[in-house]
Design a protein around this motif. Structure first.
Motif, PDB file in Angstrom:
ATOM      1  N   GLY A  41     -12.884  -3.976  -1.201  1.00 49.99           N
ATOM      2  CA  GLY A  41     -11.967  -4.754  -2.019  1.00 49.99           C
ATOM      3  C   GLY A  41     -10.670  -5.081  -1.311  1.00 49.99           C
ATOM      4  O   GLY A  41     -10.500  -4.849  -0.110  1.00 49.99           O
ATOM      5  N   SER A  42      -9.739  -5.618  -2.095  1.00 47.21           N
ATOM      6  CA  SER A  42      -8.452  -6.083  -1.553  1.00 47.21           C
ATOM      7  C   SER A  42      -7.311  -5.527  -2.382  1.00 47.21           C
ATOM      8  O   SER A  42      -7.484  -5.163  -3.548  1.00 47.21           O
ATOM      9  N   LEU A  43      -6.147  -5.515  -1.766  1.00 43.26           N
ATOM     10  CA  LEU A  43      -4.940  -5.024  -2.424  1.00 43.26           C
ATOM     11  C   LEU A  43      -3.755  -5.663  -1.738  1.00 43.26           C
ATOM     12  O   LEU A  43      -3.823  -5.979  -0.540  1.00 43.26           O
ATOM     13  N   ARG A  44      -2.687  -5.841  -2.486  1.00 51.48           N
ATOM     14  CA  ARG A  44      -1.473  -6.366  -1.866  1.00 51.48           C
ATOM     15  C   ARG A  44      -0.330  -5.395  -2.136  1.00 51.48           C
ATOM     16  O   ARG A  44      -0.050  -5.059  -3.287  1.00 51.48           O
ATOM     17  N   ALA A  74      -6.937  -0.957  14.210  1.00 54.92           N
ATOM     18  CA  ALA A  74      -7.789  -0.548  13.091  1.00 54.92           C
ATOM     19  C   ALA A  74      -7.724  -1.516  11.917  1.00 54.92           C
ATOM     20  O   ALA A  74      -8.630  -1.531  11.073  1.00 54.92           O
ATOM     21  N   VAL A  75      -6.679  -2.329  11.843  1.00 56.48           N
ATOM     22  CA  VAL A  75      -6.520  -3.222  10.692  1.00 56.48           C
ATOM     23  C   VAL A  75      -6.527  -4.688  11.089  1.00 56.48           C
ATOM     24  O   VAL A  75      -6.522  -5.561  10.216  1.00 56.48           O
ATOM     25  N   LYS A  76      -6.552  -4.955  12.380  1.00 56.35           N
ATOM     26  CA  LYS A  76      -6.489  -6.346  12.845  1.00 56.35           C
ATOM     27  C   LYS A  76      -7.656  -7.145  12.276  1.00 56.35           C
ATOM     28  O   LYS A  76      -8.804  -6.701  12.305  1.00 56.35           O
ATOM     29  N   GLY A  77      -7.345  -8.308  11.724  1.00 60.74           N
ATOM     30  CA  GLY A  77      -8.373  -9.140  11.126  1.00 60.74           C
ATOM     31  C   GLY A  77      -8.644  -8.836   9.670  1.00 60.74           C
ATOM     32  O   GLY A  77      -9.335  -9.602   8.995  1.00 60.74           O
ATOM     33  N   ARG A  78      -8.131  -7.711   9.169  1.00 62.06           N
ATOM     34  CA  ARG A  78      -8.333  -7.345   7.761  1.00 62.06           C
ATOM     35  C   ARG A  78      -7.031  -7.354   6.978  1.00 62.06           C
ATOM     36  O   ARG A  78      -7.019  -7.676   5.794  1.00 62.06           O
ATOM     37  N   PHE A  79      -5.940  -6.978   7.619  1.00 65.84           N
ATOM     38  CA  PHE A  79      -4.640  -6.910   6.957  1.00 65.84           C
ATOM     39  C   PHE A  79      -3.763  -8.047   7.462  1.00 65.84           C
ATOM     40  O   PHE A  79      -3.847  -8.452   8.633  1.00 65.84           O
ATOM     41  N   SER A  88      11.725 -10.028   0.600  1.00 66.97           N
ATOM     42  CA  SER A  88      10.519  -9.220   0.437  1.00 66.97           C
ATOM     43  C   SER A  88       9.565  -9.372   1.611  1.00 66.97           C
ATOM     44  O   SER A  88       9.576 -10.389   2.322  1.00 66.97           O
ATOM     45  N   VAL A  89       8.755  -8.369   1.791  1.00 67.14           N
ATOM     46  CA  VAL A  89       7.695  -8.360   2.795  1.00 67.14           C
ATOM     47  C   VAL A  89       6.420  -7.900   2.113  1.00 67.14           C
ATOM     48  O   VAL A  89       6.445  -6.958   1.312  1.00 67.14           O
ATOM     49  N   ASN A  90       5.323  -8.572   2.398  1.00 73.01           N
ATOM     50  CA  ASN A  90       4.043  -8.230   1.790  1.00 73.01           C
ATOM     51  C   ASN A  90       3.037  -7.786   2.843  1.00 73.01           C
ATOM     52  O   ASN A  90       3.090  -8.239   3.996  1.00 73.01           O
ATOM     53  N   LEU A  91       2.139  -6.941   2.423  1.00 76.25           N
ATOM     54  CA  LEU A  91       1.012  -6.540   3.258  1.00 76.25           C
ATOM     55  C   LEU A  91      -0.251  -6.763   2.451  1.00 76.25           C
ATOM     56  O   LEU A  91      -0.471  -6.096   1.447  1.00 76.25           O
ATOM     57  N   GLN A  92      -1.050  -7.734   2.879  1.00 81.72           N
ATOM     58  CA  GLN A  92      -2.318  -8.025   2.223  1.00 81.72           C
ATOM     59  C   GLN A  92      -3.406  -7.219   2.913  1.00 81.72           C
ATOM     60  O   GLN A  92      -3.594  -7.343   4.125  1.00 81.72           O
ATOM     61  N   LEU A  93      -4.125  -6.411   2.145  1.00 87.74           N
ATOM     62  CA  LEU A  93      -5.190  -5.569   2.677  1.00 87.74           C
ATOM     63  C   LEU A  93      -6.525  -6.109   2.171  1.00 87.74           C
ATOM     64  O   LEU A  93      -6.712  -6.244   0.960  1.00 87.74           O
ATOM     65  N   LYS A  94      -7.434  -6.414   3.068  1.00 85.15           N
ATOM     66  CA  LYS A  94      -8.748  -6.927   2.688  1.00 85.15           C
ATOM     67  C   LYS A  94      -9.847  -6.115   3.355  1.00 85.15           C
ATOM     68  O   LYS A  94      -9.608  -5.402   4.329  1.00 85.15           O
ATOM     69  N   SER A 104     -11.732  -0.024   3.545  1.00 88.68           N
ATOM     70  CA  SER A 104     -12.707   1.047   3.704  1.00 88.68           C
ATOM     71  C   SER A 104     -12.056   2.369   3.323  1.00 88.68           C
ATOM     72  O   SER A 104     -10.831   2.459   3.231  1.00 88.68           O
ATOM     73  N   PRO A 105     -12.849   3.410   3.092  1.00 93.45           N
ATOM     74  CA  PRO A 105     -12.263   4.714   2.749  1.00 93.45           C
ATOM     75  C   PRO A 105     -11.261   5.214   3.784  1.00 93.45           C
ATOM     76  O   PRO A 105     -10.337   5.960   3.440  1.00 93.45           O
ATOM     77  N   GLU A 106     -11.412   4.778   5.024  1.00 97.90           N
ATOM     78  CA  GLU A 106     -10.459   5.190   6.066  1.00 97.90           C
ATOM     79  C   GLU A 106      -9.063   4.610   5.845  1.00 97.90           C
ATOM     80  O   GLU A 106      -8.098   5.021   6.487  1.00 97.90           O
ATOM     81  N   ASP A 107      -8.942   3.645   4.960  1.00 98.41           N
ATOM     82  CA  ASP A 107      -7.637   3.049   4.648  1.00 98.41           C
ATOM     83  C   ASP A 107      -6.886   3.842   3.586  1.00 98.41           C
ATOM     84  O   ASP A 107      -5.745   3.507   3.260  1.00 98.41           O
ATOM     85  N   THR A 108      -7.512   4.870   3.043  1.00 99.08           N
ATOM     86  CA  THR A 108      -6.833   5.710   2.062  1.00 99.08           C
ATOM     87  C   THR A 108      -5.648   6.408   2.713  1.00 99.08           C
ATOM     88  O   THR A 108      -5.798   7.105   3.721  1.00 99.08           O
ATOM     89  N   ALA A 109      -4.463   6.210   2.143  1.00 96.70           N
ATOM     90  CA  ALA A 109      -3.248   6.789   2.728  1.00 96.70           C
ATOM     91  C   ALA A 109      -2.069   6.461   1.834  1.00 96.70           C
ATOM     92  O   ALA A 109      -2.170   5.641   0.910  1.00 96.70           O
ATOM     93  N   VAL A 110      -0.958   7.088   2.137  1.00100.41           N
ATOM     94  CA  VAL A 110       0.316   6.651   1.590  1.00100.41           C
ATOM     95  C   VAL A 110       0.874   5.618   2.561  1.00100.41           C
ATOM     96  O   VAL A 110       0.943   5.870   3.760  1.00100.41           O
ATOM     97  N   TYR A 111       1.255   4.469   2.042  1.00 98.91           N
ATOM     98  CA  TYR A 111       1.739   3.372   2.873  1.00 98.91           C
ATOM     99  C   TYR A 111       3.257   3.253   2.736  1.00 98.91           C
ATOM    100  O   TYR A 111       3.772   3.142   1.629  1.00 98.91           O
ATOM    101  N   TYR A 112       3.941   3.249   3.872  1.00 92.90           N
ATOM    102  CA  TYR A 112       5.395   3.215   3.883  1.00 92.90           C
ATOM    103  C   TYR A 112       5.899   1.891   4.457  1.00 92.90           C
ATOM    104  O   TYR A 112       5.461   1.465   5.532  1.00 92.90           O
TER     105      TYR A 112
END
Length: 121
Positions: A16-19, A63-68, A78-84, A87-95
């Protein structure tokens, strides 16, 4: 002092995706670049992506090139980070961090509170 406020974390199904968004009054006027870092349980904080003040330069971890995608809107401070294709490896606290540019955490003296992003299968 830049007070960064992040939003958009949560629970996401794998694939899935998240912003994520990061905003701060005066962020554009500060001239700061912004980086996103993440820290998974039991791991070191790692670089994800960064963008310079104008938005003309970006950099991504392999690890995120082409997906984020990182972007910024200086009119909205503001600054946005689009995550597409997450994968479970993306589970983390994002700062969200404000400072200069590049993959080194020491380049960013101002940090947000860090929204949790959790992936499930």
């Amino acid at each position: 002092q830049v007070q960064l406020v992040e939003s958009g974390g949560g629970l996401v199904q794998a694939g899935g995706s998240l912003r994520l968004s990061c905003a701060a009054p005066g962020l554009a006027a500060s001239g700061y670049g912004v980086g996103w870092f993440r820290q998974a349980p039991g791991k070191e904080r790692e670089f994800v992506a960064c963008i310079n003040w104008s938005g003309g330069y970006t950099s991504y971890a392999d690890a995120v090139k082409g997906r984020f995608t990182i972007s910024r809107d200086n009119a909205k401070n503001s600054v946005n980070l689009q995550l597409k294709r997450m994968s479970p490896e993306d589970t983390a606290v994002y700062y969200c961090e404000a400072g200069s540019f590049g993959p080194l955490a020491n380049n960013y003296p101002h940090w947000g509170q860090g929204p949790q992003v959790t992936l499930y299968s």
